[in-house]
Write an enzyme that holds these catalytic residues in place. Sequence first.
Site, PDB file in Angstrom:
ATOM      1  CB  CYS C  34      -0.915   0.034   1.214  1.00  0.00           C
ATOM      2  SG  CYS C  34      -2.145  -1.264   1.175  1.00  0.00           S
ATOM      3  CB  CYS C 104      -0.601   9.529   5.836  1.00  0.00           C
ATOM      4  SG  CYS C 104      -0.179   9.116   4.145  1.00  0.00           S
TER       5      CYS C 104
END
Lengths: 402, 402, 124, 124
Positions: C34, C104
């Site tokens: 990812c 994130c």
Amino acid sequence: MKRIYLDHAATTPVDPEVVEVMIPYLTETFGNPSSIYAEGRAAKKSIEKARQQIATAINADSREIYFTASGSEADNWAIKGIAMKNKAKGKHIITSQIEHHAVLHSCEYLEKQGFEVTYLPVDEVGLVSLEDLKNAIRDDTILVSIMFANNEIGTIEPIKEIGKIVKEKGIVFHTDAVQALGNIPVDVKDLNVDLLSLSAHKIYGPKGIGVLYIKKGLPIDNLIHGGAQERKKRAGTENTAEIMAFGKAAELASEHLEENMTHMKTLRDQLIEGVLGKIPLARLNGHPEKRLPGNANFCFAYIEGESILLSLDVIGIAGSSGSACTSGSLDPSHVLLAIGLPAGVAHGSLRLTIGKSTTAEDIDYVVNNLVEIIQRLRDMSPIDADHPIDAAVFDKVDHHHH
Amino acid sequence: MKRIYLDHAATTPVDPEVVEVMIPYLTETFGNPSSIYAEGRAAKKSIEKARQQIATAINADSREIYFTASGSEADNWAIKGIAMKNKAKGKHIITSQIEHHAVLHSCEYLEKQGFEVTYLPVDEVGLVSLEDLKNAIRDDTILVSIMFANNEIGTIEPIKEIGKIVKEKGIVFHTDAVQALGNIPVDVKDLNVDLLSLSAHKIYGPKGIGVLYIKKGLPIDNLIHGGAQERKKRAGTENTAEIMAFGKAAELASEHLEENMTHMKTLRDQLIEGVLGKIPLARLNGHPEKRLPGNANFCFAYIEGESILLSLDVIGIAGSSGSACTSGSLDPSHVLLAIGLPAGVAHGSLRLTIGKSTTAEDIDYVVNNLVEIIQRLRDMSPIDADHPIDAAVFDKVDHHHH
Amino acid sequence: MEYTDVVMENFTCPKNVGEIEDANGVGQVGSPACGDIMKIFLKINDDDIIENASFKTFGCGAAVASSSMATEMIIGKSIEEAGKLKNSDVVDALGGLPDVKIHCSVLAAEAIQAAIQDYKNKKA
Amino acid sequence: MEYTDVVMENFTCPKNVGEIEDANGVGQVGSPACGDIMKIFLKINDDDIIENASFKTFGCGAAVASSSMATEMIIGKSIEEAGKLKNSDVVDALGGLPDVKIHCSVLAAEAIQAAIQDYKNKKA
Ligand SMILES: Cc1ncc(COP(=O)(O)O)c(C=O)c1O
Ligand SMILES: Cc1ncc(COP(=O)(O)O)c(C=O)c1O
């Protein structure tokens, strides 16, 4: 701060000579080329001159050059136009897994409309296999589209050989030569192609102007219907200024092809040697020889590409990680996956593409800084040779999808 | 020789302020807007500013503005994109007989793909009838496309009323507003439209850049597939320079709309009165009031349009006969036929379209010269009121088709 | 990608990079496929207060900046408080993140929770 | 539409415009629907020589220029010679015509033939 631009595969600065050619068409010579009075006739005449310049650059007849608004439009037109025109004959198309998204997404769209598409794999350096191609051809194959040179890893495909195979079968052959023009010789007669896409902004021309070469007599549906422009094949008032610019850019690209190639190749090799020599666990992606003279594409173990780009940007260096066109996405490059890199490694790629004004000092500066940047990012990374990834941990965040 | 340009409906000179805005994007700010480094971010930011300028000009949200390469592409996208997206729901489209060829030929192409299209007639001044529209709507109607203002005869259609009818039925509504912007107010919220096409070169911007307004949330298929540009709806590296130019041109057009309208209307009325007052057997085509402020379209009995244009061109006046986009064809204008003119009369049409720098002296000069030109051509013509056409003669040359 | 100045500061000069030798809570989330892995190290004292926190991150600029900011935000806090840190708190502290990079900040919050869980598991 | 200088000369200052009062051969071809009508007037003497020729034309620049040039080319010729005038002769004399305008030269040749036929019919 001095900027070092090493993303010429994404786009190039417009050559001042090219800008100069454009300006009059934004000021005095503004006529609509379709109009019969003096202003219109002047514009029309100029366009035909530019058409001839492009034709000369790829050894075509000027009546085989059709202006579009981009390389993407040229790709869409070639693929959808041939598919729609020939759908009664057959519905099978062959392309490769490493095409530009303009080709891939056009093919995927056609799949939804009932076409079948074979996406040929490539080997670990990005080459399509002629055997695979031969095996993929069916009775109902109406189109083969294989790119001339890949925009990410720079690998040059054997277009001439592919053309021969495809021609023997009487199938239409399209190649996306957007990355080829200005970097390697492009000769439509030698290549056995029926259709070929180009884009001005990769050869020091402006963005927003492309060309589709269509071999004389080849039947194709229009993509954009309307007025009688481009011999009734592509509607829309002609972008006179950018057409003139593309003509000039193509002329300059052919005139200086040899010297530009030598220049880029020299610096590219300096860059590749520097990086592979000074940075451990770096790898060159793409074919070692059959590659674009300005293209260098690396993977660095244990770190991620955007971090490298940002770190470079901060010190004035512009590069890219995967195609600029796809940087809006978080998926790793389909090209790097197709050459067999694991997704984790593909995320750590860096593409640096050299242009005609790049210097040896630029390359030195980049290599030296890259050594430090890679080290810094690796120091920050939780993975390295001694700390392989704990697969069990990832299960926990299986819900975390991109 | 001083030139008097009276073909602003075909294209307009680029405003020097607009050229100024473009130049930096051809020189310093050449980055690819999809790139993440400084050059790319600067380009991206600028594009978003231009998008906002266009949104403001038509009272839309900037996320509803999608750049294309022309008005023609915007029309093609709207029509084919909606048709393809909704083909499972229905295959019937309604448009008018006087649309631009970008709309008409897109519809004709869809007919070949199995769609059905109703082409609404117009009355003798070019208006679509709301009754006709209501009667034409079927259960399987998926799209209505009616232009805001006609490019040849200048008639302004009742878009707001049409929008109301179409909206009630839950059908998608597109309007081609290429000739409207900068000439009359354009407000997507007020108009009840789902899609609206624009083109920069009609409002003193450059050729080769257009916009499709797409109402937020409206599902539509892409016309050009590929990269993630334009929020994944329209692929191709952005034409940064021309996008900036369009933004500025749209801003200027809104800012000066009132004064430009008054200026054009005054001169247009002077031109119409002059021509109809001084030239016998002249007729004004289109609606007497509901017409674009800069548009005058005449027919002159017994003579042919190209002769008039050439005669005007020789003395420095640029006009047009039918749409500039179709002057490559010999067929008389489909718009003039649709308002009921016989082909012979349609061939004798002259369109003069006024712009912001046209002066009253220009108009006087044109009227006075036109009087002489029409007289000279009539003297040369074999037909007049006393010599009607001998039908028997034409039978002889029945083999002579165009 | 338009990053705020705060993000760029935290990317170019991140706080709390590296491993804590005597960490008693370690959490790792993400996957290289990812494009992000985040590993958080915590030194928690007997009062359940986080005395020190650090990170190692494989990821983009936003991932590095989120790690730096998130560790800064929890040092000195109780594990109860730190466990409540929301990803939006990190985003706010960074002055915002581009839409495509919000995940994130999610990773950072998750990594902290994983580290606290690791500490609790060890203690139990 | 790019016209040669010869075409433009023949359009702006056409020769032989108008009717010949005592014409003994008149031919008309074309239709307003197609955008061109050409009418040719001939004055033919007893030796079958064309003493004078004129035209009236409804049509584009190429039609007017073709009429002008074609009438110029047949004055002084016998009707036999004039009947052989090919449209390509007119095109050549004009220094060329755009492809889409070639039919104008065809009309001119046809109109001359029609006028000669008219003369023959009247004589017979
Ligand atoms: C009404 C209308 N629609 C569409 C177009 C096409 O726009 P473009 O010339 O930008 O393709 C034009 C102009 O040519 C027009 O007048
Ligand atoms: C191989 C290739 N094909 C097509 C394109 C698309 O060209 P454009 O940016 O003009 O749409 C590009 C560049 O983005 C490219 O590299």
